[in-house]
Structure formats: structure tokens, C-alpha cells
Design an enzyme around this catalytic site. Structure first.
Site, short mmCIF file in Angstrom:
data_model
loop_
_atom_site.label_atom_id
_atom_site.label_comp_id
_atom_site.label_asym_id
_atom_site.label_seq_id
_atom_site.Cartn_x
_atom_site.Cartn_y
_atom_site.Cartn_z
CB CYS A 1 -16.38 62.97 10.25
SG CYS A 1 -17.96 64.45 10.54
CD GLU B 1 -13.29 59.31 9.65
OE1 GLU B 1 -11.65 59.52 10.07
OE2 GLU B 1 -14.28 59.55 9.73
CD GLU C 1 -17.80 68.00 16.09
OE1 GLU C 1 -17.40 66.25 16.60
OE2 GLU C 1 -18.40 68.92 17.08
CE LYS D 1 -5.48 74.86 7.47
NZ LYS D 1 -5.53 74.99 6.12
N GLY E 1 -11.54 67.45 11.66
CA GLY E 1 -10.39 67.04 10.57
C GLY E 1 -9.75 65.48 11.29
P1 NAP Z 1 -6.36 67.33 8.65
O1 NAP Z 1 -4.51 66.84 8.31
O2 NAP Z 1 -6.52 66.89 9.87
O3 NAP Z 1 -7.23 68.84 8.04
C1 NAP Z 1 -7.59 69.03 8.45
C2 NAP Z 1 -7.64 70.59 8.61
O4 NAP Z 1 -6.02 70.83 9.30
C3 NAP Z 1 -7.11 71.56 7.58
O5 NAP Z 1 -7.81 72.12 7.42
C4 NAP Z 1 -6.11 71.16 7.53
O6 NAP Z 1 -4.65 72.35 6.54
C5 NAP Z 1 -4.85 71.44 9.01
N1 NAP Z 1 -4.44 70.84 9.47
C6 NAP Z 1 -3.59 69.97 9.29
N2 NAP Z 1 -2.12 70.19 9.67
C7 NAP Z 1 -1.97 70.69 10.58
C8 NAP Z 1 -1.61 71.49 12.11
N3 NAP Z 1 -0.55 70.31 11.86
N4 NAP Z 1 -2.17 72.22 12.64
C9 NAP Z 1 -3.08 72.77 12.25
N5 NAP Z 1 -3.86 72.16 11.64
C10 NAP Z 1 -4.11 71.32 10.49
O7 NAP Z 1 -6.87 66.33 7.49
P2 NAP Z 1 -7.10 65.75 6.06
O8 NAP Z 1 -5.21 65.14 5.91
O9 NAP Z 1 -7.61 66.73 5.07
O10 NAP Z 1 -7.85 64.34 6.19
C11 NAP Z 1 -7.32 62.57 6.89
C12 NAP Z 1 -8.72 62.27 7.49
O11 NAP Z 1 -8.76 62.70 8.31
C13 NAP Z 1 -9.49 62.11 6.12
O12 NAP Z 1 -8.51 60.49 5.70
C14 NAP Z 1 -10.34 61.30 7.01
O13 NAP Z 1 -10.22 60.02 8.14
C15 NAP Z 1 -10.24 62.04 8.90
N6 NAP Z 1 -11.36 63.96 8.55
C16 NAP Z 1 -12.37 63.77 9.25
C17 NAP Z 1 -12.69 64.74 8.75
C18 NAP Z 1 -13.86 65.17 9.99
O14 NAP Z 1 -15.23 65.34 9.26
N7 NAP Z 1 -14.20 64.66 11.29
C19 NAP Z 1 -12.85 65.70 8.08
C20 NAP Z 1 -11.52 65.47 6.85
C21 NAP Z 1 -10.79 64.84 7.52
P3 NAP Z 1 -4.11 71.46 5.06
O15 NAP Z 1 -5.02 72.52 4.40
O16 NAP Z 1 -2.51 72.30 5.44
O17 NAP Z 1 -5.00 70.12 4.92
#
Ligand code: NAP
Ligand code: MG
Length: 454
Positions: free
Chosen positions: A264, A355, A230, A155, A208
Site C-alpha cells: 500500500c 492503485e 488502512e 481473519k 485492504g
Molecule cells: P480486499 O478484498 O479488500 O481484502 C482484504 C481483506 O478483507 C481479506 O481478508 C478479505 O477476505 C476481506 N474481505 C473481503 N470482502 C470482505 C467483506 N465484504 N467484509 C469483510 N471483509 C472482507 O482486498 P483484495 O481483493 O485482496 O485486493 C484488492 C485490492 O485491494 C488490491 O489490488 C489493492 O489495490 C488493495 N489492497 C490494499 C492493501 C493494503 O495494504 N492497503 C492490501 C490488500 C489489497 P478474503 O479472504 O475473502 O479475500
């Protein structure tokens, strides 16, 4: 499918394409096909799986330029970075293609027979990918998972699905069996959650936010399903007074502003020994001014836009009440641009703890080695970090004392496909890449064969 979402070019804010949103029923149909494909795949000779992954790697290599251009369009990554990312996917596949023939078990001395272990695949693995590195992060899950004999369902983030979808086509073009590698577009709360709850998805890999990752882990726990996480980071770049200050300062912008800080592993806290603090800032200012932010299609560009308007607002909110030391430049116009920013911070400030996931770096002074280590460990996270010193003993002591999964001394490197990657504390669970990557997608089975008639 239930409706669509619009994919936006972050450098222009213009729409690119409408993409379908999968429903729970769609996911269930994909998983059912993956279950069948996995049985066939796991039944192939190890060398046949290795050959198939090598073919997939070659097809990706042949499409590096196309994948890179797609990432420029969808994610705003500078073209040179996007080319590296697409090539890295081929390299991860090549590296993983060695695993099917090397997943050796043990033969353990026991009484009355022969005892051996097997590394059995889980079955279907669900991979939930964020928007910051859409291709590379997907490959860290799918390549070793396939190598170990699993099927994968992937996904991508709704913001950045295009390269993952194209990799799905290329997998078929390379001859991977239908259903073995499927990309399912849609929202995290529907598609991602179905990976968590579906009884035939036997392992989940999530990259994420710590918030969603914690929720995914809780859901996996209810289903007794293993999960690799991660998550975020607030990594320290620790500069001691015996460091090569010129080199440390010249490399510091790249270590945090690469991918517009949406990394990250971003070294988003620079900890500088107080005796060289002023000198370091003097050297950092011109390096930040020279950092090239602009059109991601240009080879000279070092940093593109942020991923979305809403993410830009979140990043900007971190500058309310911040003590800004200096900023670089960014284009005007419709993209989600944000100029690189250096702030002076106190250890308890939000900017030193949370972050940002944008091009904002906090600089903090420390007194001595013990104080530097204490400050480096003073956040909830523990993903990466850099240590700048010319003193070998100090480099060893500090790298053992910093609670992070991935450290580099006199360098900012974090990711190599051949070395383990992952975080401590709130940065995650489990490791990806490295020599054991494929084994992490297996369960150990022990079989005892009686040899003595009884
Ligand atoms: P996120 O919400 O954690 O999204 C990461 C992935 O998880 C996306 O594919 C997202 O799908 C999916 N997801 C969202 N809600 C979910 C749920 N309830 N159950 C299963 N999967 C779910 O991250 P974000 O909103 O894109 O970013 C928010 C913050 O996360 C960033 O500002 C950053 O601080 C952190 N982040 C960290 C990393 C890393 O590499 N460690 C990467 C991205 C973000 P959707 O397509 O619906 O969003
Ligand atoms: Mg989210």
C-alpha cells in the site's frame, strides 16, 4: 466449517493445503470464547500481561526461520523479506509489551473531589488482514490490542492464511490464555462481515481495498463500532532538480517493486522535475534492469511473483494502451510472474490515478515546487510518499504540503514499529503503530470521586 479452500504457492501455481471455511456459527463460538478470555486477561496485573507478551515475542523470535519459510511458500515473498517480516512481528510484540504498564490516565483538577481517567479495553477486537503482508499487518492490530487488555479474533486473507494460523499456535505455546488470540479462516463476506455485525466484537481493524474498507466502515457505523482502516495508496516519489539524482534513481525500483508492488506504500508514481527528467530516466533504466526477480527461496532474489493468476490479469490490464518506457525481467514458467515495468504517464491517466498493486510505476514530469506539490496531491489517496531534495527549506515545505500520512525525505522508509502509520483521504482512517498504538484500542472512562460530604 463449511467446505474448504485451496492455498496455492504463487511461485509455482501448485496447491499447498486445503483450509476450512468458518461459518457464522463458528465465528460466534470463537467470539464467545474470546469474551471469556478477555475478562481474565484484563483482570491480570499489568506486569503479568507485559510478561505474557514478552514470552509471545520470544517464541516468535525462536520461529522466525519457520515463519519466513512458510511466507515464502504461501506468499512468494523473497526469503530475506520474509525473515524481516517475521522478526518485525516479534519486535511489534516487544514494543507493545511496554504498554500495559504505561497506559496511564489523567488526574484532572476539579471541585469537590478527585477526577481520574482510565483507558479501558474495548473487549474483543476483530482484525481483518489482506494477503500482501499477512504477518506484519496482523501484528500491527493484535499486539497493541492485546497490550491494552483486549482479546483478538483474526481473519487472514483466504489467499494467505498459513503464517497467521501458525502465529495462533505460537500464542498458545507462549502461554496466552485459550481464546484470547484466535485465527478464523474463511471468506471476507462471511467471517469478516460477522466481525462487523457481531455485537461482542467492539472494534474492527481492516486493511485492504478502499472499496471493501468503505463497506466495512458503513457496517461498523450501523453498529456504532469504531473502525481503523488502512486502505490503498498511489504514493508519489518526488524528485527535485537539486536532489542526489544517482541515489534517487538507484533507490526508486525498491520503493515500488518491493513485494512485487503489492504494497500500500509503494511509490508507484515518480514525479520528476522537468529539468532533470531525461537524466533521471537514463539513471533509472539500468537500476530497473538490475532488479532481481525470481525464485523467492534464494537470498539474492529481490522480487517474487504476484499473489494469484487473477491478480496478475488485473495488473496486466493496466498496460493496455500504456506508454511503456522500459521493463525489467521475470522468469518464465508456472508462477504468477510479472516483469517490473516503467511507463510514461499523463496526470489524468488510469496509471497515474489508480492503485495497480503490482510492479508498474508511472513517471510524470513537473515544472516547479508548487506544480510538484499539486501533482503529488492529485489522486484520491494519501498514504505515503518520498521527497528527494538537498534543500532543507524545500524538504520542510513540501513535506508539510503533501497530504499523506507517512512521508520520508531522501529515503523511502514508511514502517517503523515505534512511529505512527496510516493514511489520509481515501487511504484510511486512524493510525497504527507508534507511541499511541495501544491507546487506540481503549476507550477513555472518566471517574469522579466526591471527597466533600454533601
Ligand atoms: P480486499 O478484498 O479488500 O481484502 C482484504 C481483506 O478483507 C481479506 O481478508 C478479505 O477476505 C476481506 N474481505 C473481503 N470482502 C470482505 C467483506 N465484504 N467484509 C469483510 N471483509 C472482507 O482486498 P483484495 O481483493 O485482496 O485486493 C484488492 C485490492 O485491494 C488490491 O489490488 C489493492 O489495490 C488493495 N489492497 C490494499 C492493501 C493494503 O495494504 N492497503 C492490501 C490488500 C489489497 P478474503 O479472504 O475473502 O479475500
Ligand atoms: Mg477482494
Amino acid at each position: 466449517m463449511s467446505g474448504t479452500f485451496t492455498v496455492i504457492n504463487p511461485a509455482t501455481a501448485q496447491p499447498i493445503r486445503e483450509i476450512g471455511r468458518a461459518t457464522v456459527e463458528d465465528v460466534d463460538a470463537v467470539v464467545a470464547r474470546a469474551v471469556r478470555a478477555q475478562r481474565t486477561w484484563a483482570g491480570l496485573a499489568p506486569v503479568a500481561r507485559a510478561d505474557a507478551l514478552r514470552r509471545f515475542a520470544r517464541v516468535v523470535e525462536d520461529h522466525v526461520e519457520e515463519l519466513a519459510q512458510l511466507e515464502v511458500l504461501n506468499s512468494g515473498h523473497p526469503i530475506e523479506s520474509a525473515r524481516w517480516e517475521a522478526s518485525h512481528v516479534a519486535q511489534v510484540l516487544n514494543f507493545s509489551s511496554g504498554a500495559p504498564e504505561r497506559l496511564s490516565g489523567l488526574q484532572i483538577p476539579v471541585a469537590g473531589g478527585l477526577d481520574v481517567t482510565f483507558h479501558e479495553p474495548y473487549g474483543v477486537v476483530g482484525i481483518i488482514v489482506p494477503w500482501n503482508f499477512p504477518m506484519t499487518i496482523a501484528s500491527w492490530g493484535f499486539a497493541p490490542a492485546l497490550a491494552a487488555g483486549n482479546a483478538v479474533v483474526i481473519k487472514p486473507a483466504e489467499l494467505t492464511p498459513l503464517t497467521a494460523m501458525r502465529l495462533g499456535d505460537l500464542a498458545l505455546e507462549a502461554g496466552l490464555p485459550d481464546g484470547l488470540f484466535t485465527v478464523v479462516t474463511g471468506s471476507g463476506s462471511v467471517v469478516g462481515q460477522r466481525f462487523v455485525s457481531h455485537p461482542d466484537v467492539r472494534k474492527v481493524v481492516f486493511t485492504g481495498s478502499t472499496e471493501v474498507g468503505t463497506d466495512v466502515a458503513a457496517g461498523c457505523a450501523r453498529n456504532l463500532k469504531p473502525v481503523t482502516l488502512e486502505l490503498g495508496g498511489k504514493s508519489a516519489n518526488i524528485v527535485f532538480d537539486d536532489a542526489d539524482l544517482e541515489l534517487a534513481a538507484a533507490s526508486a525500483p525498491g520503493a515500488v517493486f518491493d513485494n512485487a508492488g503489492q504494497d500500500c506504500c509503494a511509490r508507484s508514481r515518480i514525479l520528476v522535475q522537468r529539468s532533470v527528467y531525461d537524466r533521471f530516466l537514463e539513471l533509472l533504466e539500468p537500476a530497473v534492469a538490475e532488479w532481481k526477480v525470481g525464485d523467492p527461496a534464494l537470498e539474492s532474489t529481490q522480487m517474487g511473483p504476484l499473489i494469484s493468476a487473477s491478480h496478475r490479469s488485473t495488473v496486466a490490464s493496466f498496460l493496455d494502451d500504456a506508454d511503456v518506457a522500459f521493463r525489467g525481467s521475470a522468469p518464465e514458467g508456472d508462477g504468477f510472474w510479472f516483469a517490473p515495468t516503467v511507463v510514461l504517464a499523463q496526470p489524468s491517466d488510469r496509471l497515474a490515478q489508480e492503485e495497480v498493486f503490482g510492479p508498474v510505476v508511472a513517471v510524470l514530469p513537473f515544472d516547479d515546487e508548487a506544480d510538484g506539490i499539486r501533482l503529488a496531491n492529485d489522486t484520491a489517496y494519501g498514504l505515503a510518499g518520498s521527497i528527494w531534495t538537498e534543500n532543507l527549506g524545500r524538504a520542510v515545505r513540501v513535506s508539510r504540503a503533501v497530504k499523506s500520512g507517512v512521508l520520508s525525505v531522501n529515503s523511502h522508509s514508511s514502517v517503523r514499529y515505534s512511529t505512527p502509520f496510516g493514511g489520509m483521504k481515501a487511504s484510511g482512517l486512524g493510525r497504527e503503530l507508534g507511541p499511541d498504538a495501544a491507546e487506540h484500542f481503549t476507550e477513555t472512562k472518566n471517574v469522579f470521586f466526591a471527597t466533600d460530604a454533601s
